[in-house]
Design a protein around this motif. Sequence first.
Motif, PDB file in Angstrom:
ATOM      1  N   GLN A  37       1.405 -14.889  18.414  1.00 15.10           N
ATOM      2  CA  GLN A  37       0.469 -15.642  17.094  1.00 15.10           C
ATOM      3  C   GLN A  37       1.145 -14.977  15.823  1.00 15.10           C
ATOM      4  O   GLN A  37       2.022 -14.109  15.924  1.00 15.10           O
ATOM      5  CB  GLN A  37      -0.726 -14.721  16.979  1.00 15.10           C
TER       6      GLN A  37
ATOM      7  N   GLN B 147       4.105  -9.891  21.004  1.00  9.77           N
ATOM      8  CA  GLN B 147       3.413  -9.427  22.011  1.00  9.77           C
ATOM      9  C   GLN B 147       2.757 -10.772  22.556  1.00  9.77           C
ATOM     10  O   GLN B 147       2.647 -11.219  23.794  1.00  9.77           O
ATOM     11  CB  GLN B 147       2.513  -8.239  21.841  1.00  9.77           C
ATOM     12  N   CYS B 148       1.910 -11.379  21.631  1.00 11.08           N
ATOM     13  CA  CYS B 148       1.127 -12.514  21.831  1.00 11.08           C
ATOM     14  C   CYS B 148       1.867 -14.100  21.580  1.00 11.08           C
ATOM     15  O   CYS B 148       1.047 -14.675  21.489  1.00 11.08           O
ATOM     16  CB  CYS B 148      -0.200 -12.185  21.525  1.00 11.08           C
TER      17      CYS B 148
ATOM     18  N   CYS C 241      -0.104  -8.120  13.354  1.00 12.66           N
ATOM     19  CA  CYS C 241      -0.859  -8.860  14.140  1.00 12.66           C
ATOM     20  C   CYS C 241      -2.335  -8.511  14.178  1.00 12.66           C
ATOM     21  O   CYS C 241      -2.589  -7.542  14.803  1.00 12.66           O
ATOM     22  CB  CYS C 241      -0.067  -8.846  15.781  1.00 12.66           C
TER      23      CYS C 241
ATOM     24  N   GLU D 116      -4.363 -10.182  16.085  1.00 11.40           N
ATOM     25  CA  GLU D 116      -4.816 -10.591  17.580  1.00 11.40           C
ATOM     26  C   GLU D 116      -4.808  -9.507  18.362  1.00 11.40           C
ATOM     27  O   GLU D 116      -5.586  -9.272  19.469  1.00 11.40           O
ATOM     28  CB  GLU D 116      -4.321 -11.843  17.812  1.00 11.40           C
ATOM     29  N   CYS D 117      -3.579  -8.473  18.262  1.00  8.41           N
ATOM     30  CA  CYS D 117      -3.282  -7.617  19.182  1.00  8.41           C
ATOM     31  C   CYS D 117      -3.606  -6.139  18.758  1.00  8.41           C
ATOM     32  O   CYS D 117      -2.854  -5.367  18.802  1.00  8.41           O
ATOM     33  CB  CYS D 117      -1.776  -7.563  19.392  1.00  8.41           C
TER      34      CYS D 117
END
Length: 130
Positions: A79, A76-77, A107, A109-110
């Motif tokens: 990272q 998704q991102c 993740c 971050e997500c």
Amino acid sequence: MSRQQSREQRQAAFLKLATELHAELEDWYDQHPAASFGEIEQEARRLRREFMGPGLAVVINGRDTGFQFESRACPQCGQALQFVGYRPWRASGLEGETELERAYYVCRECEGQTLFPPGSETEVTPRSLE
């Protein structure tokens, strides 16, 4: 930590299971000396089904559980995903049931986006084992 095993280690584990199956069949036959061929075959089938799940787990889990030392990227991102352990995956087939292990990544971050490799290339299609 990777759980991969060498071919020799997998073979030793598989043969240990096969030896146990043979011993169980011999013990059963000792207890049922007048058993017919059909009865012996029926017991062998029952034992084979018990053997196949763990036997397949040795072959599959000993090769690749999806763990990699290098970081995987979040789909998704982008990272780096964090490896958080192994998760069980139950699989059923005509010859038995087994519990496979797959590496599990998250993740941070997500908001918990996860990855459970090896991914779609190993997914079972609906009803393919029925």
